[in-house]
Scaffold this motif. Structure first.
Motif, PDB file in Angstrom:
ATOM      1  N   ARG A  33      24.033  36.745  39.394  1.00 12.90           N
ATOM      2  CA  ARG A  33      23.918  38.173  39.112  1.00 12.90           C
ATOM      3  C   ARG A  33      25.076  38.924  39.866  1.00 12.90           C
ATOM      4  N   SER A  35      27.199  42.465  40.697  1.00 10.05           N
ATOM      5  CA  SER A  35      27.110  43.888  40.659  1.00 10.05           C
ATOM      6  C   SER A  35      28.346  44.465  41.155  1.00 10.05           C
ATOM      7  N   SER A  52      22.422  41.888  34.251  1.00 10.57           N
ATOM      8  CA  SER A  52      21.575  40.708  34.138  1.00 10.57           C
ATOM      9  C   SER A  52      22.366  39.387  33.977  1.00 10.57           C
ATOM     10  N   ARG A  53      21.782  38.257  34.317  1.00  3.05           N
ATOM     11  CA  ARG A  53      22.591  36.963  33.964  1.00  3.05           C
ATOM     12  C   ARG A  53      22.606  36.778  32.401  1.00  3.05           C
ATOM     13  N   SER A  54      21.379  37.156  31.781  1.00  5.40           N
ATOM     14  CA  SER A  54      21.763  36.673  30.485  1.00  5.40           C
ATOM     15  C   SER A  54      21.147  37.807  29.367  1.00  5.40           C
ATOM     16  N   SER A  55      20.215  38.819  29.753  1.00  4.03           N
ATOM     17  CA  SER A  55      19.500  39.507  28.651  1.00  4.03           C
ATOM     18  C   SER A  55      20.289  40.688  28.474  1.00  4.03           C
ATOM     19  N   ARG A  57      20.566  43.464  30.353  1.00  6.96           N
ATOM     20  CA  ARG A  57      19.836  44.529  30.955  1.00  6.96           C
ATOM     21  C   ARG A  57      20.827  45.114  32.086  1.00  6.96           C
ATOM     22  N   THR A  58      20.955  46.319  32.149  1.00  5.68           N
ATOM     23  CA  THR A  58      21.699  47.192  33.232  1.00  5.68           C
ATOM     24  C   THR A  58      21.081  47.939  34.009  1.00  5.68           C
ATOM     25  N   ALA A 104      14.496  33.821  36.915  1.00  4.43           N
ATOM     26  CA  ALA A 104      14.681  35.185  36.546  1.00  4.43           C
ATOM     27  C   ALA A 104      13.829  35.994  37.684  1.00  4.43           C
ATOM     28  N   GLN A 105      14.542  36.992  37.839  1.00  2.72           N
ATOM     29  CA  GLN A 105      13.998  38.109  38.869  1.00  2.72           C
ATOM     30  C   GLN A 105      13.864  39.372  38.496  1.00  2.72           C
ATOM     31  N   LEU A 107      15.154  43.023  38.022  1.00  2.00           N
ATOM     32  CA  LEU A 107      16.471  43.757  38.073  1.00  2.00           C
ATOM     33  C   LEU A 107      16.193  45.228  38.329  1.00  2.00           C
TER      34      LEU A 107
END
Length: 128
Positions: A33, A35, A52-55, A57-58, A104-105, A107
């Motif tokens: 991850r 930032s 995010s790592r893969s999705s 999402r921000t 997964a965590q 975000l």
């Protein structure tokens, strides 16, 4: 040790744009991850954005939402911060920061303590 190299800072006029880059090496990039934080004179280090790592999402700080865009390129092993409509109050040293995550965590807004690897920083100066 993971190495982060953050570049792209410079001097721009208010309303202008800059694109920061963060190259990541040392461990599998896709498990990190990443930032962006910034540090302005006389202020605490401030969260700016995370991706995010893969999705894809921000999450953004309220102060930059709608103006900044964070993205990542897993092939190039890099993370970017596109900064538009820059304001004098955006002036700061910008730092790329990462943490190795195997699962997964949730975000959300990142805290300084959430990060374990830091770039040396790149200076962004916005004049008016």
């Amino acid at each position: 040790q993971v190495q982060l190299l953050d570049t792209g800072g410079g001097l721009v006029q208010a309303g202008g744009s800059l694109r920061l880059s963060c190259a990541v090496s040392g461990r599998p990039f896709s498990y990190h991850r990443v930032s962006w934080f910034r540090l302005a004179p006389g202020k605490a280090r401030e969260f700016v954005a995370v991706v995010s790592r893969s999705s894809g999402r921000t999450v953004y700080a309220a102060s930059v939402k709608g103006r900044f865009t964070i993205s990542r390129d897993n092939y190039k092993k890099s993370v970017y911060l596109q900064m538009n409509s820059l304001k004098p109050e955006d002036t700061a040293v910008y730092y790329c920061a990462g943490r190795f995550i195997r699962t997964a965590q949730v975000l959300g807004v990142m805290k300084e303590n959430d990060m374990e690897y830091w770039g040396k920083g790149t200076l962004v100066t916005v004049s008016s």
